[in-house]
Design an enzyme around this catalytic site. Sequence first.
Site, PDB file in Angstrom:
ATOM      1  N   GLY A   1       0.655  -1.234   0.112  1.00 18.24           N
ATOM      2  CA  GLY A   1      -0.013  -0.011   0.185  1.00 18.24           C
ATOM      3  C   GLY A   1       0.824   1.560   0.103  1.00 18.24           C
ATOM      4  O   GLY A   1       2.041   1.299   0.072  1.00 18.24           O
TER       5      GLY A   1
ATOM      6  N   CYS B   1      -2.573  10.867  10.758  1.00 14.89           N
ATOM      7  CA  CYS B   1      -1.412  11.530  10.364  1.00 14.89           C
ATOM      8  C   CYS B   1      -1.758  13.182  10.477  1.00 14.89           C
ATOM      9  O   CYS B   1      -0.689  13.882  10.932  1.00 14.89           O
ATOM     10  CB  CYS B   1      -1.430  11.461   8.697  1.00 14.89           C
TER      11      CYS B   1
ATOM     12  N   HIS C   1       0.253  16.826   4.126  1.00 20.08           N
ATOM     13  CA  HIS C   1      -1.161  17.712   4.668  1.00 20.08           C
ATOM     14  C   HIS C   1      -0.892  18.894   4.980  1.00 20.08           C
ATOM     15  O   HIS C   1       0.195  19.190   5.881  1.00 20.08           O
ATOM     16  CB  HIS C   1      -1.678  16.768   5.805  1.00 20.08           C
TER      17      HIS C   1
END
Length: 350
Positions: free
Chosen positions: A12, A128, A254
Amino acid sequence: KQYNVAILGATGAVGTRMIEQLAQSTIPVKHVKLLASKKSAGKTLQFKGQPVTVEETTPESFDGVDIVLSSAGGSVSKKFLPEAVKRGAVCVDNTSAFRMEPDVPLVVPEVNEAALKDHHGIVANPNCSTIQMVMALEPVRRNFGLKQIVVSTYQAASGAGQSALNEMYQEAQDFLDGKDMQPDAHILPTKGDKKHYPLAFNLLPQIDVLEESGYSHEEWKMIHETKKIMLGDMNSQDIKVTATCVRVPVPIAHGESVYFTVEDESATAQDIMRVVADFPGNVLEDDIAHQIYPQPINAVGKRETFVGRIRPDYENKGAFNMWVVADNLLKGAAWNTVENAERLVALGLV
Ligand code: A2P
Ligand code: 11C
């Protein structure tokens, strides 16, 4: 001692980075096992330049494994990690499956490494968006006391996995090719929900499912994980936290606009900058004269948390704004997981 390490979810978006981060870590690795679903069994990936065949995950996969690094989704963790613990492994889990269990430490090493010693086989890696926020705010809490946090996030597509990232690229391609202004989305805002919307050239104010409270589950996580990490109690009222989480059409890293108030009202923006810059793992990028501030494209591939635009709210004493950026797949996931495993090894807790 050398360690047998298994990576669960190795194919992933996070798992592939766990392989790289483990290869670059201080952990002496004897053998690495790469685990995924049946679909990927037989595929070949590399660890330190050597080919490793991906295996389908079964309970027996964890026989003889010392450390499990896991990022294959919450239900996969719930199914397999108890099996790994039963076989004597210590697991660092990047999913939300066990984060709020009272006997599972939720750890960002720079912030609350001491909690690792209380593990019973599972250590949880926070979400996260929570990790980068507590990295930026922990030095503020330690030096000036934190009263309240109001955060708005600008979260990258890769946070929802490789398939979400692929979908966004395809939408952008189709849009630029003039094919479809409203492409048929299948994954975002979140796989499990009824409706899906395109992210390319769009903003989605929903990350994870929406709850009856009116908040998304991502917002819930930011509120309660922050309290568990900083204060050891997910429901503490000692710091008030509220969040708005938004998916933006950025591939990786982010951004967060963080408004916070401190107890020590004599603190200045310069003081905040100093303590943020001195905190291990943080990089201060704050030079408005030269237009220096954190940006997602510069954070990709980096382990650090980047902080800038620190400035006072001139209308409220003891209140500040700042801007925080980190690679959601590294400090937000793969690196923080491997870093937790490094600390467990260094502290003799494996
Ligand atoms: P696979 O590639 O075989 O589907 P991402 O977060 O990028 O979506 O990746 C999810 C990871 O979790 C992938 O490595 C995926 O493997 C793995 N995974 C998904 N379902 C299972 C399962 N049932 N058992 C083990 N691994 C799984
Ligand atoms: C996102 N933050 O960007 C999420 C991904 O709880 O570990 C990580 C979800 C989690 O979609």
